[in-house]
Write a protein that holds these residues in place. Sequence first.
Motif, PDB file in Angstrom:
ATOM      1  N   VAL A  33       0.833  -1.205   0.000  1.00 29.83           N
ATOM      2  CA  VAL A  33       0.000   0.000   0.000  1.00 29.83           C
ATOM      3  C   VAL A  33       0.866   1.254   0.000  1.00 29.83           C
ATOM      4  O   VAL A  33       0.520   2.268  -0.618  1.00 29.83           O
ATOM      5  CB  VAL A  33      -0.942   0.000   1.222  1.00 29.83           C
ATOM      6  N   LYS A  34       1.989   1.170   0.672  1.00 23.36           N
ATOM      7  CA  LYS A  34       2.879   2.332   0.792  1.00 23.36           C
ATOM      8  C   LYS A  34       3.685   2.593  -0.480  1.00 23.36           C
ATOM      9  O   LYS A  34       4.337   3.634  -0.586  1.00 23.36           O
ATOM     10  CB  LYS A  34       3.819   2.127   1.977  1.00 23.36           C
ATOM     11  N   GLU A  36      -4.765  -3.611  -7.304  1.00 20.27           N
ATOM     12  CA  GLU A  36      -5.887  -4.371  -7.858  1.00 20.27           C
ATOM     13  C   GLU A  36      -5.490  -5.740  -8.393  1.00 20.27           C
ATOM     14  O   GLU A  36      -6.359  -6.579  -8.683  1.00 20.27           O
ATOM     15  CB  GLU A  36      -6.579  -3.565  -8.965  1.00 20.27           C
ATOM     16  N   VAL A  60       3.654   3.656  -4.044  1.00 22.57           N
ATOM     17  CA  VAL A  60       2.729   4.414  -4.891  1.00 22.57           C
ATOM     18  C   VAL A  60       2.515   3.744  -6.232  1.00 22.57           C
ATOM     19  O   VAL A  60       1.413   3.752  -6.784  1.00 22.57           O
ATOM     20  CB  VAL A  60       3.254   5.855  -5.095  1.00 22.57           C
ATOM     21  N   ASP A  96      -4.126   5.853   4.415  1.00 24.80           N
ATOM     22  CA  ASP A  96      -4.524   6.593   5.612  1.00 24.80           C
ATOM     23  C   ASP A  96      -5.084   5.676   6.684  1.00 24.80           C
ATOM     24  O   ASP A  96      -4.838   5.873   7.882  1.00 24.80           O
ATOM     25  CB  ASP A  96      -5.556   7.668   5.247  1.00 24.80           C
ATOM     26  N   GLN A 114     -11.319   1.098  -7.136  1.00 21.75           N
ATOM     27  CA  GLN A 114     -10.567   2.293  -7.499  1.00 21.75           C
ATOM     28  C   GLN A 114     -11.008   3.506  -6.683  1.00 21.75           C
ATOM     29  O   GLN A 114     -10.187   4.363  -6.338  1.00 21.75           O
ATOM     30  CB  GLN A 114     -10.735   2.574  -8.998  1.00 21.75           C
ATOM     31  N   LYS A 115     -12.297   3.574  -6.365  1.00 19.68           N
ATOM     32  CA  LYS A 115     -12.807   4.704  -5.575  1.00 19.68           C
ATOM     33  C   LYS A 115     -12.259   4.685  -4.154  1.00 19.68           C
ATOM     34  O   LYS A 115     -11.943   5.730  -3.578  1.00 19.68           O
ATOM     35  CB  LYS A 115     -14.341   4.662  -5.538  1.00 19.68           C
ATOM     36  N   LYS A 142      -9.511   2.968  -3.094  1.00 18.53           N
ATOM     37  CA  LYS A 142      -8.064   2.723  -3.010  1.00 18.53           C
ATOM     38  C   LYS A 142      -7.307   3.943  -2.486  1.00 18.53           C
ATOM     39  O   LYS A 142      -6.297   3.795  -1.792  1.00 18.53           O
ATOM     40  CB  LYS A 142      -7.525   2.312  -4.385  1.00 18.53           C
ATOM     41  N   GLY A 143      -7.762   5.125  -2.787  1.00 18.25           N
ATOM     42  CA  GLY A 143      -7.055   6.335  -2.376  1.00 18.25           C
ATOM     43  C   GLY A 143      -6.937   6.493  -0.884  1.00 18.25           C
ATOM     44  O   GLY A 143      -6.023   7.181  -0.396  1.00 18.25           O
ATOM     45  N   GLY A 144      -7.829   5.871  -0.108  1.00 26.21           N
ATOM     46  CA  GLY A 144      -7.789   6.026   1.340  1.00 26.21           C
ATOM     47  C   GLY A 144      -7.130   4.874   2.067  1.00 26.21           C
ATOM     48  O   GLY A 144      -7.079   4.867   3.309  1.00 26.21           O
TER      49      GLY A 144
END
Length: 262
Positions: A99-100, A107, A102, A260, A252-253, A255-257
Amino acid sequence: MIKKLWCHRELIKQITIRDIISRYKGSYLGIFWSFLNPLFMLAVYTFVFSEIFKSKWNTGSGSKIEFALIIFAGLAVYNIFSEVTTRSPGLIVGNANYVKKVVFPLEILPISILFSSLIHCMISISVLIASIFLFLGEFHWTMIYFPITLAPLLLYALGLGWFLAALGVYLRDIGQIVGIAVQALMMLSPIFYPITNIPDYLKTFFSINPFTYIVEDARNIFIFGQTPDWISLAINTAVGLLVVLLSYIWFQKLKGGFADVI
C-alpha cells in the motif's frame, strides 16, 4: 481496466507463483499436497456420504463412487469462489507494505489469489477426470465445455474479491461475516444434494442462486455427459461481467484512502 491489468501480467504471474509456493513452504511434500488433498477428500466423501448417511443420487445406479464424484465435482468448482472470497477481506491489510508503494497496482492482488485458486482447481479436476475414467469407465467429450462453464464463477469470484478487499480495509469484521456467508451459500447450493430434492417453496430461491447453475453444469459435463444450460450460462456470464465492472470501480474509488486507514 483490461489494458491496465494486461500491462501487469508478469507481476500477476510472479505473485501467483509466490502465493502457491508460500502455501507449502517448509512442508516435506511441497506442491505434491495439491494432489494429495483432493484424493483424501474424495475418499472422505465416499465413506461419509455412502457408508454413514447412506445417501444416493437420483441416477438409479446406486454407485457409492459415482455419488462421491458428483459431490466432488460440485465442490471443486465452488472452492474457487470460497477461497477467493474468504481471503479477500484481509488481503490489503495483510500486504500493507504494498500500500505504501505508490506505483504498486493493488488491484492485481485479488487476481493473483484467483489464479492460485484456479490452479488448485485444475489439479482437483484432473483427479476427478482420472477417477471417472478409472472407476466409472467413462470419458465424456462434454468435458471440453468446462472452461466456458467456469467463466461466470471466475467473474463472480474476481468481482467479489475486489469488492471485499477494498471493504476489508475499512471494516475489519467483514472477514468473519464473509466466512459464515460462504459456508451458508455452499449448503444452499445443490452440491451435497440433487436439485430435484429441493422443496417447491424453496425453488424460487435456488433459481436465482447463480451457483445452482454453475454447479449443475460442472456436474453434467463431467459425470453425465450433458451439455451446459446455455441460457443460464449466458445470463450468468453477463451478470458476472457487470459485477466485475462495478467492483473494479468500487475498488478504485476506495483505493485512495487505503494508506490513511492502514
